[in-house]
Design a protein around this motif. Structure first.
Motif, PDB file in Angstrom:
ATOM      1  N   SER A  84       2.588   4.560 -10.734  1.00 33.97           N
ATOM      2  CA  SER A  84       2.437   5.201  -9.428  1.00 33.97           C
ATOM      3  C   SER A  84       1.135   4.742  -8.787  1.00 33.97           C
ATOM      4  CB  SER A  84       2.431   6.727  -9.582  1.00 33.97           C
ATOM      5  OG  SER A  84       2.195   7.359  -8.343  1.00 33.97           O
ATOM      6  N   ILE A  85       1.214   4.331  -7.528  1.00 28.42           N
ATOM      7  CA  ILE A  85       0.031   3.885  -6.797  1.00 28.42           C
ATOM      8  C   ILE A  85      -0.114   4.730  -5.539  1.00 28.42           C
ATOM      9  CG2 ILE A  85      -1.098   1.973  -5.604  1.00 28.42           C
ATOM     10  CD1 ILE A  85       0.445   0.041  -7.334  1.00 28.42           C
ATOM     11  N   GLU A  86      -1.224   5.440  -5.458  1.00 25.34           N
ATOM     12  CA  GLU A  86      -1.577   6.178  -4.248  1.00 25.34           C
ATOM     13  C   GLU A  86      -2.856   5.570  -3.699  1.00 25.34           C
ATOM     14  OE1 GLU A  86       0.413   8.321  -3.002  1.00 25.34           O
ATOM     15  OE2 GLU A  86       1.773   8.524  -4.719  1.00 25.34           O
ATOM     16  N   GLN A  87      -3.247   5.999  -2.523  1.00 25.23           N
ATOM     17  CA  GLN A  87      -4.397   5.376  -1.884  1.00 25.23           C
ATOM     18  C   GLN A  87      -5.681   5.583  -2.675  1.00 25.23           C
ATOM     19  OE1 GLN A  87      -4.290   5.727   2.303  1.00 25.23           O
ATOM     20  NE2 GLN A  87      -6.381   5.042   2.641  1.00 25.23           N
ATOM     21  N   ASN A  88      -5.771   6.660  -3.442  1.00 19.40           N
ATOM     22  CA  ASN A  88      -6.996   6.916  -4.204  1.00 19.40           C
ATOM     23  C   ASN A  88      -6.732   7.117  -5.694  1.00 19.40           C
ATOM     24  OD1 ASN A  88      -5.747   9.381  -4.116  1.00 19.40           O
ATOM     25  ND2 ASN A  88      -7.596  10.535  -3.631  1.00 19.40           N
ATOM     26  N   SER A  89      -5.568   6.676  -6.190  1.00 19.94           N
ATOM     27  CA  SER A  89      -5.288   6.853  -7.613  1.00 19.94           C
ATOM     28  C   SER A  89      -4.229   5.864  -8.082  1.00 19.94           C
ATOM     29  CB  SER A  89      -4.815   8.288  -7.905  1.00 19.94           C
ATOM     30  OG  SER A  89      -3.569   8.536  -7.288  1.00 19.94           O
ATOM     31  N   LYS A 103       6.654   0.695   1.251  1.00 14.07           N
ATOM     32  CA  LYS A 103       5.652   1.759   1.134  1.00 14.07           C
ATOM     33  C   LYS A 103       4.530   1.340   0.190  1.00 14.07           C
ATOM     34  CE  LYS A 103       4.967   6.330  -0.864  1.00 14.07           C
ATOM     35  NZ  LYS A 103       5.573   7.381  -1.712  1.00 14.07           N
ATOM     36  N   GLN A 104       4.895   0.678  -0.915  1.00 16.13           N
ATOM     37  CA  GLN A 104       3.884   0.250  -1.883  1.00 16.13           C
ATOM     38  C   GLN A 104       2.950  -0.776  -1.259  1.00 16.13           C
ATOM     39  OE1 GLN A 104       3.896   2.085  -4.450  1.00 16.13           O
ATOM     40  NE2 GLN A 104       5.950   2.918  -4.163  1.00 16.13           N
ATOM     41  N   SER A 139       9.692   6.798  -5.290  1.00 11.67           N
ATOM     42  CA  SER A 139       8.295   7.151  -5.036  1.00 11.67           C
ATOM     43  C   SER A 139       7.347   6.388  -5.949  1.00 11.67           C
ATOM     44  CB  SER A 139       8.087   8.659  -5.214  1.00 11.67           C
ATOM     45  OG  SER A 139       8.321   9.044  -6.558  1.00 11.67           O
ATOM     46  N   ASN A 140       7.855   5.837  -7.059  1.00 10.88           N
ATOM     47  CA  ASN A 140       7.025   5.067  -7.976  1.00 10.88           C
ATOM     48  C   ASN A 140       6.876   3.633  -7.487  1.00 10.88           C
ATOM     49  OD1 ASN A 140       6.806   7.244  -9.765  1.00 10.88           O
ATOM     50  ND2 ASN A 140       8.654   6.640 -10.872  1.00 10.88           N
ATOM     51  N   THR A 188       0.594   1.024   1.001  1.00  8.14           N
ATOM     52  CA  THR A 188      -0.418   1.755   0.238  1.00  8.14           C
ATOM     53  C   THR A 188      -1.507   0.817  -0.258  1.00  8.14           C
ATOM     54  OG1 THR A 188       1.193   3.417  -0.492  1.00  8.14           O
ATOM     55  CG2 THR A 188      -0.823   3.207  -1.779  1.00  8.14           C
ATOM     56  N   ASN A 234      -3.721  -0.276   2.517  1.00 11.22           N
ATOM     57  CA  ASN A 234      -4.608   0.822   2.919  1.00 11.22           C
ATOM     58  C   ASN A 234      -5.780   0.941   1.952  1.00 11.22           C
ATOM     59  OD1 ASN A 234      -3.229   1.594   5.224  1.00 11.22           O
ATOM     60  ND2 ASN A 234      -1.921   3.056   4.136  1.00 11.22           N
TER      61      ASN A 234
END
Length: 876
Positions: free
Chosen positions: A358-363, A142-143, A309-310, A146, A149
C-alpha cells in the motif's frame, strides 16, 4: 327490445371481463410486491444470497409484473451478484436496466456509477479458478498520481532533469524526447485513467514459458488505448475476431484480444489451451463459468475493493503449486533441497500466501498473510510462533523511548522451548531451557535517545548500548535473576562470584559485575526485571512504573502502542527522527569539518522525521501467520531531499586520496589494561602474557622468504599514563648500512592518537622508527626531527633476530586514555638481508606501504577494560 336485451347481456360480459382482468392484474401486482419483500428479507436479514437471487429471478421472469417491480428486482439481483463477486452477471443486470428501464430514473442513477465501477473490471474475474499465482496493480492511475504527489516539490518530480545531463548528447536528445513524451502533463493525465491490471499463472510447464494471462483495463484514456493497439499490431498479426473483439497472434507465440475498454494477452501455452477465447467469453458474459474471483474461497478473502486500493496485491496457491511441481518432476529426480525445505515448511499444508503493498502520500506498508491447514507440520512456523503480547508489560518503558522490540515466550511444553533448551544444553551443559520458558513471559528491548548529540563518543558500539534497556516480565523475578547470570556465563561475560549475589536494595536495584570491568545494572519491581548498562535507564524505568507515565501514555510511540491489537504477537517500532538523532554522535567522517557537516545534515532530516515511525507487527494464530511492516507519517520528500543529496555528495569526499584504504581491516583489536607498568628492557616479562599477540602477515615488495627468514608479532598494553608496545622480530640476517632507516632492518610504529584517520598527517599522527644496531640502536619520528625524550624504548638482539619494547606517554601523544578509546595503529618491519637497499617488508594492516603518507591505511585498536564507561563518560 330483443336488440336492447342483447346489448345489455354484452355489457354484462364486458364488465365481467374487466373485473376479471383487474383481479388478475391486482393479483400479479400483489404477488410481485410480496416476492420482492421475501427476497429482500432473505438478502438483508438472513444473508441467504442464493435464495434471494432465485426469488428476484421469479419477478424478472413474470411478464405480468409491474415495470417498477421488475426494475427493482433487476437492481437487487445485480447487487447480490456483486456481493458474491460475480460481476459479469451484475453487469448484465445493470446494462439491461439502463437499456430497457430508462424511465426508472431513481434506480438508473444508482446503477450508472456501479456500471462505471464494473467497467473498471476485475482482472481476477477473467482468470480461471485453477490459477496458481496472481498479481494485480490496483488502480494504476491512482498509484501513479500518489507517487508523483510524493515527489512533488523535489527534483524527482522531473526525473529527466536529474539524468539527462549525464547522458551523451545524441542519446540525450533521443531519450529526452521519449521521457518528455511520457512525463508531460497530458500523458500523465492519461496514465492516471488506467483502471486495473492483473496477471495470472495457470500452470507449471517443464521446459517452456508458463501458461499465463494478462488483463489490462485502460479506462477512458484514448491516448493509451491508441498506443496499446498500435503496439499490439506491431508485434503480432491480425486473426479472426472472438465475439467481436479484435485479435492478434504474436510472432513468438501467444495472442491478444482487445477493444476500447479491455486488453487481454495470453502466453503461448495458454493460447494453445484456448484460454484467450475463454477469457473473452467470460468478459462478454456469454459464459458464466467459475473464475478465480468467484469460486476460489482462498482468493475471495481479498475483495476487489481492497485489491484496487493496494498498489500491488500478490496471491499464491502454495499447496497446488507444490503438488503440480511434484507431478512434473520424477520422484527419483526431486532435488534433496526440496525434500529438506518441505520437511521444514510442509508445503502441502500451506493454503495460500497473500501479500499487499500500500502506498499513500505519507506512508508505505507491506502486509503478508500465510494461511495453513489445520494439523499442519510447519516446523518453521512452530519455531517462531509466540503468544499474544500483554500491553501491561510496557508500563516499565520510559516515555522518551524511541524504539522497542517486544515478544512473548511460549510455555515450557512448546516445540520452541524444547529446541532452544536443547541448543542451550549443548552449548553450556546446563539444562535450564524449561526454567526460561516456564518462567519468563515477555521480553521488551527498548531504545532511548542520546542525551547529548554533540558529545565525542569513545566507543560507538558500547556507548550505543548505553541507550538500550531490557524489560523482562516473569512469574518469578528471583529465578529470572538466576537465569540472567546463567546466560551471561555462556559467552564468558561473567563468572559466578559472591559480588553477584549481593542483597537487593530497597528500590529493587542490584548489579552484576562483568569480566571486562563493566557493571550490568538491574532492578526488580514486582514481576518486572529491568536491565541496562546505563543506570540512568534503570531510574527512568522505575519512575515510569511509579508515576504510571510510560511510553503507553506519553511520547512519540504512544499512538503506535495504542494501536497494538489483542492478537498481536510481536512488535517492532522505531521513531525515525529519534533514531537518526541518537546516531549522530557516532558519525566520524575523518575531518572535524566533514563530521560536523554530516551531523548537521542528519539533524535536519531528524527534525523532519520527528513523527515518522517504522512499524512491524505480527498476528500468529494456530493456522495463520500475518505480518505487516511499514513507514508511517513520512515528511514530504521535498523537505528532506536537499540534505539527503548533500550527504550523498559529501560521502565521496571523505574517501578522497584514499588509494586502496577501504581494503584495510579497521575492525578494532583490544589493547589490554595493566595496573603495573612493564619494565622497558626489551624483554617480554610475565606482564606481557595478558596482552594478545598479533602477527604481521602482509608482505610488501617481496614474497620470496620463509617465516624463518622474516617474521614478527606485536603486543600492546595501556594504563592511564602510557601506551606500551612490544615487537618480537625473527630475522636471520641483520643489516644497518644505509642513511635511511627504512632501507635497513628497522621497526616502524604508526599512531593516530585520536583515530581520526583524516588522510594527511596532523599534530596527533606519528610515524616512529626504531633502527636495529647491535650496539647503538636509534629511534626517531619521521619528518619531525629527533624522538622526544619522554619516549622510552629498548631494542635488544637475540639469537633469532631482535625485540623492541617502547613506552609512549599519552601526554606526548596529545591525548588522554579512557576505557573504550580508540587509536589508529600499525606496525611495520623493514628487512635488509644483503646490504644496500631494503629487500622486503611486513606489516600488520597496511597492504600498500602507504601509511607513511596516509593515515587511512592505519589499523584500529581499542583500550579495553571499560569499567566506568557510563558513570564517567556517557554523561559528558
Amino acid at each position: 327490445m330483443e336488440q336492447l336485451k342483447v346489448t345489455k347481456e354484452l355489457s354484462k360480459i364486458i364488465v365481467l371481463l374487466l373485473v376479471f382482468v383487474n383481479s388478475v392484474y391486482a393479483a400479479s401486482t400483489k404477488q410481485a410486491s410480496v416476492l420482492l419483500q421475501e427476497a429482500l428479507y432473505a438478502e438483508e436479514i438472513e444473508g441467504d444470497i442464493n435464495t434471494a437471487i432465485k426469488i428476484y429471478q421469479q419477478i424478472i421472469d413474470d411478464d405480468s409484473a409491474q415495470e417498477n417491480y421488475v426494475a427493482q428486482a433487476l437492481y437487487r439481483q445485480g447487487m447480490c451478484y456483486m456481493k458474491v463477486q460475480n460481476e459479469n452477471q451484475a453487469k448484465g443486470n445493470f446494462t439491461r436496466l439502463v437499456t430497457n428501464f430508462s424511465d426508472q430514473t431513481n434506480i438508473i442513477e444508482k446503477v450508472k456509477p456501479l456500471l462505471e465501477d464494473i467497467g473498471n473490471a476485475d482482472p481476477a474475474a477473467l482468470m480461471p479458478p485453477e490459477t496458481l499465482f496472481y498479481a494485480e496493480i490496483g488502480s494504476p492511475g491512482k498509484q501513479i498520481e500518489t507517487i508523483f504527489n510524493m515527489l512533488k516539490g523535489s527534483p524527482l518530480e522531473n526525473p529527466w532533469a536529474l539524468i539527462g545531463d549525464n547522458m551523451p548528447e545524441t542519446s540525450n536528445d533521443q531519450m529526452g524526447n521519449i521521457v518528455s513524451g511520457l512525463l508531460n502533463p497530458s500523458m500523465m493525465a492519461e496514465l492516471r485513467k488506467i483502471r486495473g491490471m492483473g496477471v495470472g499463472i495457470t500452470g507449471i510447464p517443464q521446459n517452456d514459458v508458463p501458461p499465463g494471462i494478462l488483463v489490462l483495463f485502460p479506462g477512458k484514456s484514448d491516448a493509451l488505448k491508441g498506443l496499446l493497439q498500435m503496439v499490439l499490431t506491431m508485434v503480432g498479426k491480425p486473426v479472426d475476431s472472438i465475439e467481436g473483439m479484435n485479435c492478434i497472434e504474436f510472432t513468438a507465440g501467444g495472442g491478444a484480444a482487445y477493444n476500447d475498454s479491455t486488453v487481454i494477452m495470453v502466453s503461448p501455452l495458454a493460447y494453445e489451451a484456448g484460454q484467450l477465447e475463454w477469457c473473452v467469453k467470460q468478459y462478454k458474459g456469454i459464459t458464466n463459468e467459475p473464475t478465480l474471483a468467484s469460486s476460489n474461497k482462498s482468493f475471495a478473502q481479498v475483495s476487489k475493493q481492497a485489491r484496487q486500493s493496494n498498489a500491488l496485491t500478490i496471491w499464491a496457491d502454495i499447496n497446488s503449486f507444490y503438488t503440480k511441481l511434484m507431478e512434473i518432476i520424477p520422484p527419483d529426480a526431486i532435488p534433496v533441497q526440496i525434500h529438506i525445505a518441505n520437511g521444514i515448511v510442509d508445503f502441502k499444508n500451506i493454503k495460500d500466501l497473500i501479500a499487499s503493498l500500500s502506498i499513500e502520500q505519507n506512508s508505505v506498508s507491506l502486509e503478508t498473510n500465510i494461511a495453513l491447514n489445520g494439523g499442519h507440520n510447519c516446523i518453521a512456523y512452530n519455531m517462531i510462533r509466540t503468544p499474544n503480547l500483554n500491553k501491561n508489560s510496557f508500563q516499565a518503558i520510559p516515555p522518551e523511548t524511541i524504539g522497542l522490540l517486544s515478544f512473548a515466550l511460549n510455555d515450557a511444553a512448546s516445540a520452541q522451548a524444547a529446541s532452544i533448551g536443547s541448543q542451550l544444553q549443548n552449548i553450556t551443559g546446563l539444562d535450564f531451557g524449561r526454567e526460561i520458558f516456564g518462567n519468563i513471559e515477555q521480553i521488551t528491548l527498548f531504545l532511548t535517545p542520546a542525551k547529548n548529540t554533540s558529545a565525542q563518543i569513545p566507543n560507538p558500539a558500547i556507548a550505543f548500548g548505553g541507550n538500550l534497556g531490557l524489560a523482562i516480565t516473569s512469574r518469578n523475578p528471583q529465578q529470572t535473576r538466576q537465569i540472567i547470570e546463567q546466560l551471561l556465563t555462556i559467552p564468558g561475560l561473567v563468572t559466578r562470584n559472591p559480588n553477584n549475589n549481593q542483597t537487593l536494595e530497597a528500590s529493587g536495584k542490584y548489579t552484576i559485575d562483568l569480566n571486562n570491568g563493566m557493571k550490568l545494572n538491574c532492578c526488580q519491581n514486582k514481576n518486572t526485571t529491568i536491565i541496562s548498562l546505563n543506570p540512568e535507564i534503570i531510574d527512568a524505568s522505575l519512575n515510569s512504573i511509579q508515576s504510571q507515565k510510560s511510553a503507553m501514555t506519553e511520547g512519540v510511540l504512544k499512538k503506535p502502542i495504542s494501536e497494538i491489537s489483542s492478537s498481536t504477537s510481536k512488535i517492532l517500532m522505531l521513531n525515525l527522527g529519534g533514531f537518526i538523532q541518537t546516531g549522530q554522535p557516532f558519525i566520524n567522517a575523518g575531518s572535524e569539518e566533514t563530521t560536523t557537516a554530516l551531523r548537521n545534515l542528519l539533524g535536519q532530516i531528524a527534525s523532519e522525521c520527528k513523527d515518522s515511525t517504522f512499524q512491524m507487527r505480527t498476528n500468529e494464530s494456530q493456522n495463520n501467520f500475518n505480518i505487516r511492516a511499514g513507514i508511517f507519517n513520512l515528511p514530504p520528500l521535498s523537505n528532506v531531499f536537499t540534505p539527503i543529496m548533500q550527504i550523498v555528495n559529501i560521502m565521496p569526499k571523505t574517501q578522497q586520496n584514499s588509494g586502496g584504504w577501504e581494503k584495510i581491516d579497521t575492525t578494532p583489536v583490544a589493547i589490554a589494561h595493566t595496573d603495573n607498568a612493564p619494565v622497558i628492557d626489551g624483554k617480554a616479562e610475565q606482564i606481557w602474557e595478558k596482552a594478545k599477540s598479533h602477527r604481521l602477515e602482509n608482505r610488501i615488495y617481496s614474497n620470496n622468504f620463509t617465516l624463518e627468514d622474516l617474521d614478527a608479532v606485536y603486543s600492546a598494553l595501556w594504563d592511564k599514563d602510557n601506551l606500551y608496545v612490544y615487537v618480537h622480530v625473527v630475522d636471520d640476517s641483520l643489516k644497518n648500512d644505509s642513511d635511511e632507516h627504512y632501507q635497513d632492518d628497522s621497526i616502524e610504529i604508526f599512531i593516530d592518537a585520536d583515530n581520526s584517520k583524516s588522510g594527511e598527517y596532523s599534530n596527533k599522527d606519528y610515524q616512529y622508527y626504531f633502527s636495529w644496531d647491535k650496539d647503538k640502536p636509534s629511534a626517531g619520528i619521521y619528518n619531525r626531527g629527533n624522538i622526544q625524550d619522554s619516549i622510552k624504548y629498548k631494542l635488544v638482539t637475540h639469537d633469532k633476530g631482535y625485540s623492541l619494547e617502547v613506552m609512549f606517554p599519552w601526554a606526548t601523544l596529545g591525548t588522554k586514555a579512557f576505557p573504550g578509546a580508540k587509536i589508529g595503529l600499525d606496525i611495520h618491519v623493514n628487512d635488509d638481508d644483503d646490504g644496500g637497499d631494503r629487500d622486503s617488508k611486513i606489516t600488520w594492516r597496511d597492504t600498500q606501504d602507504s601509511a607513511w603518507e596516509n593515515t587511512k591505511f592505519f589499523g584500529t585498536a581499542e583500550l579495553a577494560d571499560m569499567s566506568l564507561l557510563y558513570q564517567d563518560t556517557i554523561k559528558n
